[in-house]
Design an enzyme around this catalytic site. Sequence first.
Site, PDB file in Angstrom:
ATOM      1  N   PHE A 144     -23.211 -19.366  -7.839  1.00  0.00           N
ATOM      2  CA  PHE A 144     -23.244 -18.531  -9.049  1.00  0.00           C
ATOM      3  C   PHE A 144     -22.675 -19.336 -10.206  1.00  0.00           C
ATOM      4  O   PHE A 144     -21.506 -19.702 -10.212  1.00  0.00           O
ATOM      5  CB  PHE A 144     -22.462 -17.220  -8.903  1.00  0.00           C
ATOM      6  CG  PHE A 144     -22.608 -16.357 -10.124  1.00  0.00           C
ATOM      7  CD1 PHE A 144     -23.722 -15.541 -10.270  1.00  0.00           C
ATOM      8  CD2 PHE A 144     -21.689 -16.410 -11.155  1.00  0.00           C
ATOM      9  CE1 PHE A 144     -23.904 -14.776 -11.422  1.00  0.00           C
ATOM     10  CE2 PHE A 144     -21.868 -15.654 -12.319  1.00  0.00           C
ATOM     11  CZ  PHE A 144     -22.966 -14.835 -12.438  1.00  0.00           C
ATOM     12  N   ASP A 229     -17.444 -26.310 -10.996  1.00  0.00           N
ATOM     13  CA  ASP A 229     -17.408 -25.044 -11.731  1.00  0.00           C
ATOM     14  C   ASP A 229     -16.177 -24.280 -11.274  1.00  0.00           C
ATOM     15  O   ASP A 229     -16.145 -23.684 -10.199  1.00  0.00           O
ATOM     16  CB  ASP A 229     -18.685 -24.240 -11.472  1.00  0.00           C
ATOM     17  CG  ASP A 229     -18.711 -22.930 -12.270  1.00  0.00           C
ATOM     18  OD1 ASP A 229     -17.646 -22.522 -12.766  1.00  0.00           O
ATOM     19  OD2 ASP A 229     -19.797 -22.328 -12.378  1.00  0.00           O
ATOM     20  N   LYS A 258     -13.250 -17.634 -18.097  1.00  0.00           N
ATOM     21  CA  LYS A 258     -12.544 -16.454 -17.588  1.00  0.00           C
ATOM     22  C   LYS A 258     -11.050 -16.449 -17.959  1.00  0.00           C
ATOM     23  O   LYS A 258     -10.718 -16.106 -19.081  1.00  0.00           O
ATOM     24  CB  LYS A 258     -12.792 -16.305 -16.082  1.00  0.00           C
ATOM     25  CG  LYS A 258     -14.252 -15.930 -15.816  1.00  0.00           C
ATOM     26  CD  LYS A 258     -14.530 -15.365 -14.455  1.00  0.00           C
ATOM     27  CE  LYS A 258     -15.942 -14.798 -14.396  1.00  0.00           C
ATOM     28  NZ  LYS A 258     -16.885 -15.576 -13.589  1.00  0.00           N
TER      29      LYS A 258
HETATM   30  C1  LIG Z   1     -18.300 -15.860 -13.976  1.00  0.00           C
HETATM   31  C2  LIG Z   1     -18.802 -17.187 -13.606  1.00  0.00           C
HETATM   32  C3  LIG Z   1     -19.694 -17.889 -14.431  1.00  0.00           C
HETATM   33  C4  LIG Z   1     -20.289 -17.290 -15.688  1.00  0.00           C
HETATM   34  O1  LIG Z   1     -19.348 -16.903 -16.623  1.00  0.00           O
HETATM   35  P1  LIG Z   1     -19.754 -15.866 -17.784  1.00  0.00           P
HETATM   36  O2  LIG Z   1     -18.562 -15.841 -18.678  1.00  0.00           O
HETATM   37  O3  LIG Z   1     -20.012 -14.547 -17.109  1.00  0.00           O
HETATM   38  O4  LIG Z   1     -20.971 -16.404 -18.443  1.00  0.00           O
HETATM   39  C5  LIG Z   1     -20.065 -19.165 -14.050  1.00  0.00           C
HETATM   40  N1  LIG Z   1     -19.600 -19.733 -12.917  1.00  0.00           N
HETATM   41  C6  LIG Z   1     -18.751 -19.077 -12.092  1.00  0.00           C
HETATM   42  C7  LIG Z   1     -18.256 -19.758 -10.870  1.00  0.00           C
HETATM   43  C8  LIG Z   1     -18.342 -17.775 -12.396  1.00  0.00           C
HETATM   44  O5  LIG Z   1     -17.538 -17.115 -11.564  1.00  0.00           O
END
Ligand SMILES: *Cc1c(COP(=O)(O)O)cnc(C)c1O
Length: 427
Positions: A144, A229, A258
């Site tokens: 994700f 990520d 986040k």
């Molecule tokens: C939440 C998340 C994203 C995307 O972040 P948004 O602020 O919702 O665009 C990308 N990578 C990971 C691992 C995430 O948990």
Amino acid sequence: MTNNMTTAEYIALEDRYGAHNYHPLDVVLTRGEGCWVWDVEGNKYLDCLAAYSAVNQGHCHPALVKVLTEQVCRMALTSRAFRNDQLGLFYKELCELTGYAKVLPMNTGAEAVETAIKAARKWAYKVKKVPEGQAEILVFDNNFHGRTTTIVGFSSEEQYRDGFGPFTPGFKILPYGDADAVAKAMNPNVAAVMVEPIQGEGGIIIPPSGFLKALRQLTKKHNALLVADEIQAGLGRTGKLFSFEHEDIRPDIVIIGKALSGGLYPVSAILADDEVMGVFHPGDHGSTYGGNPVAAAVARAAIRVIVEEKMVENSAELGAYALKRLKSIDAPHVKEVRGRGLWIGIELHPHAGGARRYCEALQREGILCKETHTHVIRLAPPLNITPEDLDWALERLIRVLTTLTPLEAAAPKPKKGLRRLLGALGR
Ligand SMILES: *Cc1c(COP(=O)(O)O)cnc(C)c1O
């Protein structure tokens, strides 16, 4: 600014006027403080999702609220056409904390992922000398990375892609945890391998030990970048500042978001050293809000409180304690309990009837969490949760897991249409 409306009325409004791209729990929140949130009917809950780890610092952390309100009143947005007196300090403090040489700020996580993809491709063409248009990025199934059309194009989740094509070429999806598959996929056109060191949305999936180290070795050997990520796993969630530290590696690009703002404001960024970040020249990339003074000021405070209030250490300590307690429970429908730090996935056997009904039962017990991938209950409370509050949650969690029997899944429930009608009627 409260409206004296009922839960059902708020839900009916969302249903009537909003796109139905989410399926939230039927709780309407109005206030938050630390680990606790309150709904419009005055019920209090312990937040065990923390906005997917955006609220690692707890709701409305006073130090963050103070910085945000002061900054908003002084100067909110300059655009990057001009400079502001927060951005440079934000860069410096983030670099000193993380050990990377440079920062490129964005707003949402998906934008930072897009920024990392752009950086990796440009590096491949300008530094590695991959032939124009041939750069490949290796990614993993069950990933994700966000919701833009490019990013969902390399998702292995059919629903995330369905109806949104055509997609951006240049990505190859490999099995998560399979270093041999990565070794086989390596070729001179590979610009980068992009990985979540622990898959969050995928169900708190921890790869086999040695996988990240193998990715680091393979990317070094083939002159490709390793992109981590850390948007959800990073900034303390797993009991380390970054989850890749569990394998003692150092990626070339780190993507964060986040918790970078403690939930007050969308702030994201990529971190890299000069060779990679040097590929960007004025005009190559940008964002109107990226690096704005409010974002920079809030992020400075957000990372400061993570360090000052020892949230990483708290996550490691209390996370290990919670994992041990949850692993020891005796519930035949629990398939596996796994986690790192205060990030725990409880995977249920399919016969349990899905994690959602457990989350709904937990809601009735005063705990908010959200299922991920149908059968996994994800626990991710704010990192400054106290041992007392954690025990309070564990007690209820263990009660629900051991007393809510899979059999109850078969109990008749009103049909969806009827539920919605009852909801609209306020029943
Ligand atoms: C939440 C998340 C994203 C995307 O972040 P948004 O602020 O919702 O665009 C990308 N990578 C990971 C691992 C995430 O948990």
